[in-house]
Design an enzyme around this catalytic site. Structure first.
Site, PDB file in Angstrom:
ATOM      1  CG  ASP A 300      28.667  12.198  27.276  1.00 52.74           C
ATOM      2  OD1 ASP A 300      29.599  13.021  27.148  1.00 52.74           O
ATOM      3  OD2 ASP A 300      28.761  11.202  28.021  1.00 52.74           O
TER       4      ASP A 300
HETATM    5  C1  NOJ Z   1      32.353  12.165  27.780  1.00 47.23           C
HETATM    6  C2  NOJ Z   1      31.930  11.780  29.157  1.00 47.23           C
HETATM    7  O1  NOJ Z   1      31.026  10.689  29.116  1.00 47.23           O
HETATM    8  C3  NOJ Z   1      31.296  12.924  29.927  1.00 47.23           C
HETATM    9  O2  NOJ Z   1      31.011  12.510  31.221  1.00 47.23           O
HETATM   10  C4  NOJ Z   1      32.192  14.119  29.893  1.00 47.23           C
HETATM   11  O3  NOJ Z   1      31.637  15.152  30.667  1.00 47.23           O
HETATM   12  C5  NOJ Z   1      32.364  14.524  28.449  1.00 47.23           C
HETATM   13  N1  NOJ Z   1      33.019  13.447  27.730  1.00 47.23           N
HETATM   14  C6  NOJ Z   1      33.165  15.818  28.299  1.00 47.23           C
HETATM   15  O4  NOJ Z   1      34.472  15.614  28.557  1.00 47.23           O
END
Ligand code: NOJ
Length: 777
Positions: A300
């Protein structure tokens, strides 16, 4: 294709030559095609054989287009990324959207790098690209797997038409906590429903051939436990037992892996002291080992570097070591792999075979997507012009939206001797009141992709288009919901909302409108940015002056329909105790107002059922139907597992939802009362539509394993069927109970069925009492 072959021809190898010949053949998804799979594996190996270490590490790097971890990127920051792209030391980019932008970024790689390995472009397409569908939690309330698949398919068509071939969806995090803002992004509190819905979404995004230019790679996220953060706080610590993890959290992820999802994303949280990004047990041992899944895991956003803040890694280098060894293949915006993997390899702290494995997985997905055939495969200006936000897509969005609405309450009102809904089209007057009544933005919800600001159909617009010519419509906003919201085009992650509104000047006009109308439609709930990432709340009632407006309006006209727009289960207890009708409308997307009007006026008979429990108050959270019994489930004394000041059950339970018709259930009948561990039992129920309208019912099957090697939930959903019944019609609905239905992750750390007594229920909600019993030998 030409470019890639040219490149390969520089290097004289039979293997490489073969690879060029094969590269042009079309490639399929991970599902069941062993010839294709073998072909792809050969190609992956041949590319890997050409790569030097920097190029390999580069494949494991993902950059965002326009902003970095610390906030909006300077042009200097982007310059640095550009240089890395040219060197072929980036594998993927996120947040690059539009054919033009994708083409430009891809060109940097294709025209400058040594090996010309195409980039894969990812974007958060969570509930639509530009045609916006209901938020995932709302859409899950449809319990309609085909329309859920369809909505993901439309999102894939639009996303791929904009040059992008990878979405970071579906979110498969089971969540039991209404305080958690991201509850809006999943399928609710139940692992079985979440599994079915997750697979439907994956099938919609990926189709049956990932190499087609209108299908995209999906991403099962967040692996794992992210929905179980303590106190509903985003990114918070997760303490969950091993068995609960397997029984309640992991099933949707296993289902996704089995369905051939192309990628996984790990999660920000720790579980039992280990950040998920560093969890070898989850990523290497379970996902890639036991489940034999062959896609790649993306971290993430900065979750690798965040292990320093967790107090688990001493610096970025240590974080990179932990993440790679655990099986995180691609580094999203931590800049840890690119900076540290080479040194770690020299010091023998990571293995080349693990780097190779990660690269292989990333290349595999790129081959499956057909990017090696044509790196510009998804760059088609014609498609971009013609296939985004089309009339047809908007019609599908309306269909999905109306099927996602849940009728929570529709009591008979004494003055009319009938319920308020459905409204007659010849009703004399309607007051449409509330801060969300003519809001064209809130229905777009939080993760609205490229949905344009203020582009949704508002409730007022929907009502005006559906009501008869003679119906008088009085609109009053009454109050503002927020004193500060996210401005159009603003980065929502940088701003909190505020609700300290004090302006009551519009309430008297709202009251006057309510007084003169036959019926009041009161649109209240939550702003789009009250839920979503980082939007946890300790209060889940009506923010600001909404409760005051509700009570003022109700004081002068009892015929109030609350049109609730929200992203989480809310505390609506006062409303439920007083107001006759409540329609749960979530944040329904582009066509919100039309879809709500379809239901209000009875053009569509509501069929949604709650995928989450609604509490009486926030103090009950986390609240979920499939809880354990405890040793003191009830008592006449105070010493039982409940509350002194509130019920322990839900105000509106999981699976609840009314219709404009009535369904009745016959007794649950079993074809036998005993089954072997590997046997089957057929369960049937006669369901009748007793009303005068056709309608759909979600027939739900629950079981309870009465005694186990571990305590078992008091009820677990194990099957459902959404079925249309004409007025007066009866249908026998049947389910098969087998090993898959009854097994759980037992005290022996195995999935198995344990002999003993079971209960089975079939009904229209999780509180059904329609029960039978059987024994497993
Ligand atoms: C953080 C989020 O937790 C995740 O779900 C997302 O895909 C990413 N950012 C990218 O934007």
């Amino acid at each position: 294709m030409k470019k890639i072959c040219l490149l390969f021809l520089i290097l004289p190898s039979i293997l490489i030559f073969q690879s060029c010949n094969n590269i042009s053949s079309s490639t399929k998804t991970t599902k069941n095609d062993s010839n294709q799979d073998a072909n792809i594996e050969r190609k992956v190996d041949s590319v890997l054989a050409l790569m030097n270490l920097n190029e390999k590490i580069g494949q494991m790097v993902q950059y965002a287009a326009s902003w970095d971890v610390t906030g909006p990127a300077s042009s200097e920051g982007n310059k640095f990324k550009e240089e890395k792209l040219k060197k072929g030391e980036v594998g993927s980019m996120l947040n690059v959207t539009s054919v033009k932008a994708v083409r430009e970024a891809q060109k940097l790689v294709m025209e400058n790098s040594r090996l010309k390995i195409p980039l894969i472009f990812g974007y958060d397409v969570i509930h639509g690209y530009e045609t916006i569908f209901p938020i995932p939690l709302g859409e899950s309330a449809s319990w309609d797997l085909e329309i859920i698949r369809k909505s993901a398919e439309v999102a894939a068509i639009e996303t791929s038409a904009a040059g992008v071939q990878w979405t970071f969806a579906p979110m498969l995090d089971v969540s039991r906590d209404a305080r958690w803002g991201r509850i809006m992004e999943g399928a609710g509190e139940d692992p079985y429903l979440s599994s079915k819905i997750g697979v439907a979404r994956i099938n919609g995004f990926q189709g049956d051939d990932l190499s087609k230019n209108n299908t995209i790679a999906a991403c099962a996220k967040h692996f794992a436990g992210y929905g179980f953060g303590e106190a509903g706080r985003d990114y918070n610590t997760v303490n969950i037992g091993e068995h609960e993890l397997h029984n309640a959290v992991l099933p949707p992820f296993k289902a996704a892996a089995e369905a051939g999802v192309a990628t996984f994303m790990n999660s920000f949280n720790e579980i039992d002291g280990i950040p998920a990004t560093a969890s070898k047990k989850l990523q290497r041992d379970l996902l890639k080992g036991e489940w034999a899944w062959n896609g790649f895991v993306v971290s993430d956003w900065a979750s690798i570097a965040e292990m320093i803040a967790h107090g688990y890694a001493k610096d970025k280098k240590h974080a990179a070591e932990l993440a790679l060894n655990a099986g995180s293949d691609m580094d999203m915006e931590s800049y840890a792999y690119e900076a540290e993997l080479e040194k770690l390899l020299e010091e023998n702290k990571v293995k080349l075979s693990d780097i190779d494995d990660a690269v292989r997985r990333i290349l595999r997905v790129k081959f499956q997507l057909g990017l090696f055939d044509d790196p510009y495969r998804y760059c088609d200006e014609e498609r971009e012009k013609n296939e985004i936000y089309t009339k047809e897509h908007l019609e599908i969005a309306r269909d999905v939206a109306k099927k996602s609405i849940v009728l929570l309450k529709n009591d008979t009102v004494t003055t009319k001797k009938s319920a308020l809904l459905p409204l007659s089209k010849s009703v004399k007057s309607i007051a449409v009141i509330g801060p969300l009544a003519d809001d064209k933005d809130t229905p777009l919800g939080n993760w609205r992709g490229k949905g344009k600001y203020n582009s949704a159909v508002s409730l007022l617009e929907g009502v005006k288009s559906a009501a008869g010519d003679d119906t008088k419509i009085y609109y009053e906003k009454g109050i503002e919901l927020t004193s500060k919201t996210v401005a159009p085009g603003e980065n929502q992650f940088l701003h909190l909302m505020e609700f300290n509104t004090t302006d009551r000047s519009g309430i008297s006009a709202a009251v006057a409108a309510a007084k003169k109308a036959d019926v009041v439609l009161l649109a209240i709930g939550e702003n789009a940015f009250q839920t979503g990432e980082g939007r946890s709340q300790t209060k889940i009632g009506f923010a600001g002056l909404q409760q005051e407006l509700l009570e003022a309006v109700y004081a002068v006209n009892k015929n109030v329909v609350i049109v609730l727009m929200n992203g989480r289960p809310m505390d609506i207890t006062w409303a439920a105790e007083n107001v006759p009708t409540i329609l749960e409308c979530w944040h329904l997307g582009s066509q919100s107002g039309f879809a709500i009007a379809d239901v209000l006026f009875g053009d569509y008979n509501p069929s949604g059922k709650l995928p989450v429990s609604f509490p009486y108050n926030v103090g009950q959270e986390p609240l979920y139907y499939n809880q354990k019994s405890t040793g003191r489930p009830m008592s006449t004394q105070v010493t039982y597992s409940g509350y002194n000041d509130a019920p322990k059950v839900a105000l509106y339970p999981f699976g609840h939802g009314l219709s404009y018709t009535n369904f009745s259930y016959g007794n649950v009948s079993l074809d036998k009362a005993e089954m072997a561990k590997d046997g089957e039992i057929q369960v049937s129920v006669n369901v009748t539509n007793n009303g005068t309208r056709d309608g759909e019912e979600v027939v739900q099957l629950y079981i309870r394993d009465l005694v186990g090697s571990l305590t078992r939930p008091i009820k677990e959903l194990k099957g459902f069927e959404k079925t249309m019944l004409k007025a007066g019609e009866s249908k026998v609905i049947s389910f098969t109970i087998n090993t898959e239905t009854l097994q759980f992750y037992t005290a022996k750390n195995k999935w198995e069925v344990e002999p003993g007594d079971f209960n089975v229920w079939v009904g229209g909600s999780s509180t059904t009492k329609n029960k039978a019993e059987f024994v497993v030998n």
